[in-house]
Design an enzyme around this catalytic site. Sequence first.
Site, mmCIF file in Angstrom:
data_model
loop_
_atom_site.group_PDB
_atom_site.id
_atom_site.type_symbol
_atom_site.label_atom_id
_atom_site.label_comp_id
_atom_site.label_asym_id
_atom_site.label_seq_id
_atom_site.Cartn_x
_atom_site.Cartn_y
_atom_site.Cartn_z
ATOM 1 N N CYS A 27 -4.847 -5.414 14.230
ATOM 2 C CA CYS A 27 -3.943 -4.302 14.927
ATOM 3 C C CYS A 27 -3.332 -3.709 15.660
ATOM 4 C CB CYS A 27 -3.164 -3.730 13.592
ATOM 5 S SG CYS A 27 -3.222 -5.175 11.826
ATOM 6 N N HIS A 63 2.890 1.126 15.436
ATOM 7 C CA HIS A 63 2.402 -0.494 14.533
ATOM 8 C C HIS A 63 3.004 -0.042 12.839
ATOM 9 C CE1 HIS A 63 0.437 -3.842 12.835
ATOM 10 N NE2 HIS A 63 -0.681 -3.293 12.507
ATOM 11 N N ASN A 87 4.208 -6.619 9.035
ATOM 12 C CA ASN A 87 3.183 -6.621 9.985
ATOM 13 C C ASN A 87 2.433 -7.838 10.457
ATOM 14 O OD1 ASN A 87 -0.020 -5.926 10.576
ATOM 15 N ND2 ASN A 87 -0.961 -4.848 8.734
HETATM 16 N N1 ACO Z 1 2.611 -6.955 -6.483
HETATM 17 C C1 ACO Z 1 2.711 -5.697 -7.128
HETATM 18 N N2 ACO Z 1 1.554 -5.622 -7.825
HETATM 19 C C2 ACO Z 1 0.247 -4.957 -6.704
HETATM 20 C C3 ACO Z 1 0.484 -6.437 -5.474
HETATM 21 C C4 ACO Z 1 2.029 -5.968 -5.445
HETATM 22 N N3 ACO Z 1 1.877 -7.518 -4.268
HETATM 23 N N4 ACO Z 1 -0.248 -6.069 -5.007
HETATM 24 C C5 ACO Z 1 -0.888 -5.336 -5.549
HETATM 25 N N5 ACO Z 1 -0.861 -5.001 -6.696
HETATM 26 C C6 ACO Z 1 -0.851 -4.200 -7.994
HETATM 27 C C7 ACO Z 1 -2.809 -3.699 -7.885
HETATM 28 O O1 ACO Z 1 -3.269 -4.793 -9.304
HETATM 29 C C8 ACO Z 1 -2.580 -2.277 -8.535
HETATM 30 O O2 ACO Z 1 -2.478 -2.397 -10.181
HETATM 31 P P1 ACO Z 1 -3.742 -2.331 -11.200
HETATM 32 O O3 ACO Z 1 -3.101 -0.396 -11.316
HETATM 33 O O4 ACO Z 1 -3.202 -2.804 -12.668
HETATM 34 O O5 ACO Z 1 -5.120 -2.247 -10.750
HETATM 35 C C9 ACO Z 1 -1.503 -1.768 -8.218
HETATM 36 O O6 ACO Z 1 -0.682 -2.788 -7.980
HETATM 37 C C10 ACO Z 1 -1.766 -0.777 -7.575
HETATM 38 O O7 ACO Z 1 -2.796 -1.452 -6.560
HETATM 39 P P2 ACO Z 1 -3.401 -0.313 -4.954
HETATM 40 O O8 ACO Z 1 -4.057 -1.650 -4.092
HETATM 41 O O9 ACO Z 1 -4.003 0.363 -5.340
HETATM 42 O O10 ACO Z 1 -1.627 0.426 -4.421
HETATM 43 P P3 ACO Z 1 -1.042 0.832 -3.035
HETATM 44 O O11 ACO Z 1 -0.841 1.587 -3.654
HETATM 45 O O12 ACO Z 1 -2.979 1.309 -2.791
HETATM 46 O O13 ACO Z 1 -1.134 -0.112 -1.918
HETATM 47 C C11 ACO Z 1 -1.280 -1.203 0.044
HETATM 48 C C12 ACO Z 1 -1.394 -1.844 -1.357
HETATM 49 C C13 ACO Z 1 0.562 -1.654 -0.168
HETATM 50 C C14 ACO Z 1 -1.621 -2.391 -0.066
HETATM 51 C C15 ACO Z 1 -1.502 0.437 0.310
HETATM 52 O O14 ACO Z 1 -2.898 0.646 0.039
HETATM 53 C C16 ACO Z 1 -1.574 -0.205 2.323
HETATM 54 O O15 ACO Z 1 -0.456 0.698 2.618
HETATM 55 N N6 ACO Z 1 -2.626 0.378 2.461
HETATM 56 C C17 ACO Z 1 -3.041 0.040 4.009
HETATM 57 C C18 ACO Z 1 -3.293 -0.863 4.555
HETATM 58 C C19 ACO Z 1 -2.284 -1.887 5.928
HETATM 59 O O16 ACO Z 1 -1.040 -1.431 6.086
HETATM 60 N N7 ACO Z 1 -2.200 -2.587 5.772
HETATM 61 C C20 ACO Z 1 -2.057 -3.207 6.449
HETATM 62 C C21 ACO Z 1 -3.417 -4.354 7.377
HETATM 63 S S1 ACO Z 1 -4.735 -2.658 8.306
HETATM 64 C C22 ACO Z 1 -2.986 -2.138 9.622
HETATM 65 O O17 ACO Z 1 -2.465 -2.532 9.807
HETATM 66 C C23 ACO Z 1 -3.996 -0.923 10.086
#
Ligand code: ACO
Length: 323
Positions: free
Chosen positions: A113, A250, A280
């Site tokens: 990224c 980004h 993204n």
């Molecule tokens: N739809 C519904 N529920 C979902 C989904 C989905 N698509 N994906 C995960 N869940 C559920 C999980 O299973 C979990 O359920 P549980 O509590 O029963 O186990 C719950 O949602 C929470 O999951 P988390 O992974 O803890 O959710 P979080 O609040 O951390 O959000 C996310 C996830 C959006 C990926 C977040 O961690 C994030 O934004 N991380 C940054 C990573 C990023 O943006 N990466 C992009 C690439 S890296 C870069 O470009 C910098």
Amino acid sequence: MIRSVVRGVGSALPRRVLTNQEMESMVDTTDEWIVQRTGIRQRYIAGEGETTASLGEAAARDALADAGLEPGDIDLIVLATSTPDNTFPASAVDIQNRLGIRHGAAFDIQAVCTGFVYAMTTADLYIKSGMARRALVIGAETFSRILDWNDRTTCVLFGDGAGAVVLEGKEGQGTAGDQGILTAHLRSDGTHKDKLYVDGGPSTTGKAGFIHMEGREVFKHAVGMITDVIYDAFNATGIDAGDIDWLVPHQANLRIIEGSARKLGIPMEKVVVTVDKHGNTSAASIPLALAEAARDGRIKRGDLVLLEAMGGGFTWGSVLLRW
Ligand code: ACO
């Protein structure tokens, strides 16, 4: 001293839009979950005949037209991508061929990224050293092709697309008032390599593989890393957050963007956000956002524009430039 000035900007998106509502019928997710956690409402997905090189070529042509230049005026192509058409040759060379350029050099850069920030920094060094005069810096990706479409934790996050800028060497005074790239800062730390990776490659499985991500871990590090490297840019130039006209981050996640802007004290009115429309798009996200904001008249000549990114590796970096 020579400065690398943005002379033109362009973009290209696949034909097909995939909305969150459509995603609901593909995996166990909801529009509400995706919007609340990420800010993403839709993304573009490459279809038949659309590849990283074809999207990169289209964005490059758009940027050349914006610059009022012909392909033959370019003597360097730096393509940031983690999803090249082939393991080799570099997709930059494919784009060079598609544009009918037979001189100069073309190569790919892989910093996930942060790829576009790495590519801008690299092209800037070539131009400042006199090795190149006019560079096409392209970010192009087809992440849809390395997504596991059964994994709801990753497949809702990414999209495809391409963006490009034409950088041209121009004489500057060596002050922060100059037009062009004023400072660039790159970082990486491979101790985080397993937090965001693709489980394949030519030397291991012989296949491209699929994306895996520890989302919370990435989130935890993102804001600190992004703001650190922005403070590096401020310290190097004497410019501070209050001077910035546009932050073009980004586009991974709206919460990371808002968290970074808040920590820096940059109001959201000065932040270009496209993650809602594009998802993204990894190395393509910054030039896609730049193209949109320049075309709609937000970014104007003379504006101070701050680019930043963080991604797999981890890699992170910033570029501060006067448009
Ligand atoms: N739809 C519904 N529920 C979902 C989904 C989905 N698509 N994906 C995960 N869940 C559920 C999980 O299973 C979990 O359920 P549980 O509590 O029963 O186990 C719950 O949602 C929470 O999951 P988390 O992974 O803890 O959710 P979080 O609040 O951390 O959000 C996310 C996830 C959006 C990926 C977040 O961690 C994030 O934004 N991380 C940054 C990573 C990023 O943006 N990466 C992009 C690439 S890296 C870069 O470009 C910098």
